[in-house]
Design an enzyme around this catalytic site. Structure first.
Site, mmCIF file in Angstrom:
data_model
loop_
_atom_site.group_PDB
_atom_site.id
_atom_site.type_symbol
_atom_site.label_atom_id
_atom_site.label_comp_id
_atom_site.label_asym_id
_atom_site.label_seq_id
_atom_site.Cartn_x
_atom_site.Cartn_y
_atom_site.Cartn_z
ATOM 1 N N ASN A 136 12.846 -11.734 -8.030
ATOM 2 C CA ASN A 136 14.272 -11.403 -7.984
ATOM 3 C C ASN A 136 14.984 -12.143 -6.841
ATOM 4 O OD1 ASN A 136 16.733 -10.028 -8.472
ATOM 5 N ND2 ASN A 136 15.571 -8.252 -9.211
ATOM 6 N N HIS A 175 1.580 -15.263 14.951
ATOM 7 C CA HIS A 175 1.448 -15.948 16.238
ATOM 8 C C HIS A 175 0.581 -15.099 17.157
ATOM 9 C CE1 HIS A 175 4.640 -18.722 15.102
ATOM 10 N NE2 HIS A 175 5.280 -17.671 14.629
ATOM 11 N N LYS A 192 -0.289 7.328 -4.029
ATOM 12 C CA LYS A 192 -0.601 7.758 -5.390
ATOM 13 C C LYS A 192 -1.609 6.794 -6.000
ATOM 14 C CE LYS A 192 1.831 9.073 -9.608
ATOM 15 N NZ LYS A 192 3.127 9.278 -10.233
#
Length: 192
Positions: free
Chosen positions: A93, A123, A189
């Site tokens: 998207n 880093h 879940k």
């Protein structure tokens, strides 16, 4: 560092996931790729007229043809491009950012929401060495779904069919068929 890696060019060391320092004698070659990628991203985001155009531009950036079944909505951002691998039937998207120097692989049928950040670079904590790039590849396995605004950190694998909730920050591997949420992301879940 062994002799074989000392003799390897900077791109081979990047592929091997070795740290890259700014004083590396070949850092300029790396900088040329980054400059080209940024220039092409700006052009793609400004000039692409449709999904076919985005696939064409992004294919040029990453150096591999993108399958017609994959959809990428601009704007799309990457800093290196050469270490992105995309499967088929992927949806990415708007406004996603892929920092791919450490490698980003996305398998078939993955869905990625808007403003998702995939970051394969880090880093060191040591201030004297802070500009060194530490690389860790990201793997998003088949049919996973990454929710809007989520961030996936270096070295993480997202398992098949897993779901990352919107806004989550994922710093550890996610098992297949699992939903994770929060900062840092935790399992909320199991998917049956």
């Amino acid at each position: 560092m062994n002799n074989q890696l000392i003799e390897a060019d900077i791109f081979e060391r990047i592929q091997a996931g070795k740290p890259i320092r700014k004083d590396d004698p070949e850092y300029g070659k790396f900088g040329e790729v980054v400059s080209r990628t940024i220039r092409l991203c700006v052009q793609m985001n400004a000039e692409a007229n449709g999904l076919d155009d985005v696939r064409k531009w992004l294919g040029e950036i990453i150096g591999t043809e993108i399958d017609d079944s994959t959809t990428i909505f601009p704007p799309f951002y990457t800093n290196f491009g050469q270490s992105i691998r995309l499967g088929k039937n992927i949806f990415i998207n708007h406004a996603c950012s892929f920092l791919d120097i450490g490698g980003i692989t996305i398998e078939d049928d993955v869905q990625i929401g808007p403003r998702v950040n995939l970051t394969s670079e880090n880093h060191p904590l040591n201030p004297a060495d802070r500009k060194t790039l530490l690389l860790g590849s990201i793997l998003i396995k088949r049919n996973a779904w990454i929710g809007a605004g989520a961030t996936i950190l270096p070295g993480v694998t997202i398992g098949e069919n897993a779901v990352v909730a919107a806004g989550a920050v994922v710093s550890r591997d996610v098992a297949p068929n699992t939903v994770v949420a929060g900062i840092p992301a935790k399992v909320v879940k199991q998917i049956q």
